[in-house]
Design an enzyme around this catalytic site. Structure first.
Site, mmCIF file in Angstrom:
data_model
loop_
_atom_site.group_PDB
_atom_site.id
_atom_site.type_symbol
_atom_site.label_atom_id
_atom_site.label_comp_id
_atom_site.label_asym_id
_atom_site.label_seq_id
_atom_site.Cartn_x
_atom_site.Cartn_y
_atom_site.Cartn_z
ATOM 1 N N SER A 211 0.945 -10.666 5.890
ATOM 2 C CA SER A 211 -0.076 -11.034 4.773
ATOM 3 C C SER A 211 0.513 -11.153 3.550
ATOM 4 O O SER A 211 1.696 -10.517 3.380
ATOM 5 C CB SER A 211 -0.973 -9.490 4.860
ATOM 6 O OG SER A 211 -1.886 -9.556 3.681
ATOM 7 N N TYR A 224 -3.003 -0.900 4.618
ATOM 8 C CA TYR A 224 -2.899 -2.285 5.313
ATOM 9 C C TYR A 224 -1.497 -2.778 4.983
ATOM 10 O O TYR A 224 -0.925 -3.311 5.572
ATOM 11 C CB TYR A 224 -4.295 -2.980 4.986
ATOM 12 C CG TYR A 224 -4.081 -4.367 5.569
ATOM 13 C CD1 TYR A 224 -4.342 -4.661 6.705
ATOM 14 C CD2 TYR A 224 -3.764 -5.382 4.695
ATOM 15 C CE1 TYR A 224 -4.401 -5.961 7.457
ATOM 16 C CE2 TYR A 224 -3.867 -6.824 5.031
ATOM 17 C CZ TYR A 224 -4.086 -7.104 6.392
ATOM 18 O OH TYR A 224 -4.050 -8.425 7.030
#
Length: 384
Positions: A211, A224
């Site tokens: 990500s 996250y």
């Protein structure tokens, strides 16, 4: 002896200048040219810059050799119930690969939709990457498949399955933190470990979805982002370990498609869980801010049904991870806004970087003069 030392010194200086020029690109070459003119070493400097320029032109102009997708190349993609996995499974099948798509539940809407669209062209198996028995069943299924199809090869394992909870770190419960770590990080570790022997046997490639949060961790996504950064770091070490066995390790960083994904589908339940586990002090301190924060996030909605992401550039980048004969270590897909912001995130002083990240996120401001406790009672109505 002095002649040898002088030769070694000159060789070192040339290598150092080549390294500087290649590493810094055009800017580095300009600095070297200026230094060469000032130190009256013009010929040597021009030679270094000439070699560097030729190398850069060769590197960026040559076309990479491509593999050809076919049914004998098997690609496994995890987390296909919705969002990115749901989309990548369909695209890999259209490219010509044999696709094995894994679903947390074969009764999920995504599983049923892919079956309706593709029938048996996309093989479906149930897989929970946090469950060792489920992983072992998946490995045995694949081993059985290759025993029945000995001329097929395990081309790629795509580690896509993941979960994301949006909320400040202090708000997140132990269960929410643990879930992200167990799925995004430990689950990916466990699954990859179980498939390593097949990747070695077939000299396949491991593609792990990371990500942009791994490049610059963002407020509200600290847990996250930490799991994704850990995956990127893990890939760096694993790449070296597996290279000698012929296994390619690739990090794939897709761009912005939150509104086309279901990764936020449980956000309302997560908000309620965070709210229910607040202490009395947290209720008083965060009341209005917590409410405004989550009302703002409520506008980031997930599609009611699984849908294929509409972004051809995303698929082109994904194709490169599968089809480049000599793949890069990292593939990034990002809109121009992301490129600009992440450039400044990387090279700015920390004070400026933090300011830019705050502007990038555009989250509601915290105000210390928050309303009373009674106003917070509306959170259930506002977020449900």
């Amino acid at each position: 002896m002095s002649a040898l030392s002088k030769s070694l010194q000159v060789s070192f200086e040339i290598l150092n200048e080549l390294y500087t020029a290649v590493g810094a690109g055009v800017l580095g070459m300009m600095v070297l040219l200026q230094h060469g003119f000032q130190s009256h070493q013009t010929i040597k400097t021009l030679c270094v810059v000439g070699v560097t320029t030729a190398s850069l032109i060769y590197t960026f102009s040559r076309e990479k050799q491509k593999l050809v997708a076919n049914k004998k190349k098997v690609v496994i993609i995890t987390g296909c119930d919705s969002g990115l996995g749901f989309s990548l499974a369909q695209h890999a099948s259209k490219c010509g690969f044999t696709v094995i798509a894994t679903f947390l539940s074969l009764d999920s809407k995504g599983s049923k939709e892919i079956k309706r669209l593709y029938g048996g062209y996309i093989i479906q198996i149930q897989l929970d990457i946090t469950d060792s028995n489920s992983i072992q069943n998946a490995v045995q299924t694949l081993e059985h498949y290759f025993s029945k199809n000995p001329d097929y090869s395990f081309h790629a394992l795509v580690n896509n399955a993941g979960v994301m909870v949006f909320g400040e770190f202090e708000w997140q419960t132990e269960r929410l933190i643990k879930q992200q770590i167990e799925v995004n990080l430990l689950g990916t570790f466990k699954l990859t470990n179980a498939f390593c022997h097949l990747l070695r046997k077939h000299k396949g490639r491991l593609i792990t979805v990371s990500s942009h949060c791994a490049l610059a961790n963002l407020p509200g996504l600290t847990v996250y982002g930490a799991t994704k950064a850990a995956l990127s770091s893990w890939n760096d070490g694993l790449r070296i370990e597996m290279a000698k066995y012929g296994v390619r390790i690739i990090t794939f960083i897709p761009g912005s498609f939150t509104t086309e994904s279901s990764i936020m589908s449980r956000q309302l339940q997560n908000v309620q869980e965070m709210h229910d586990n607040f202490t009395e002090e947290q209720h008083r301190f965060y009341s209005d801010y917590f409410k405004r924060y989550n009302i703002y996030l409520s506008f980031i909605t997930s599609p009611p049904e699984p849908q294929k992401i509409q972004d051809e550039n995303l698929y082109k980048t994904f194709e490169d991870t599968l089809l480049d004969e000599n793949p890069d270590y990292v593939y990034k897909h990002e809109p121009l806004r992301y490129k600009i912001y992440h450039f400044f995130f990387k090279y700015s002083p920390l004070v400026l970087r933090d300011y830019l990240i705050t502007k990038f996120m555009q989250m509601p401001d915290y105000k210390s003069d928050t309303p009373s406790d009674d106003d917070f009672e509306d959170i259930n109505v506002e977020t449900d």
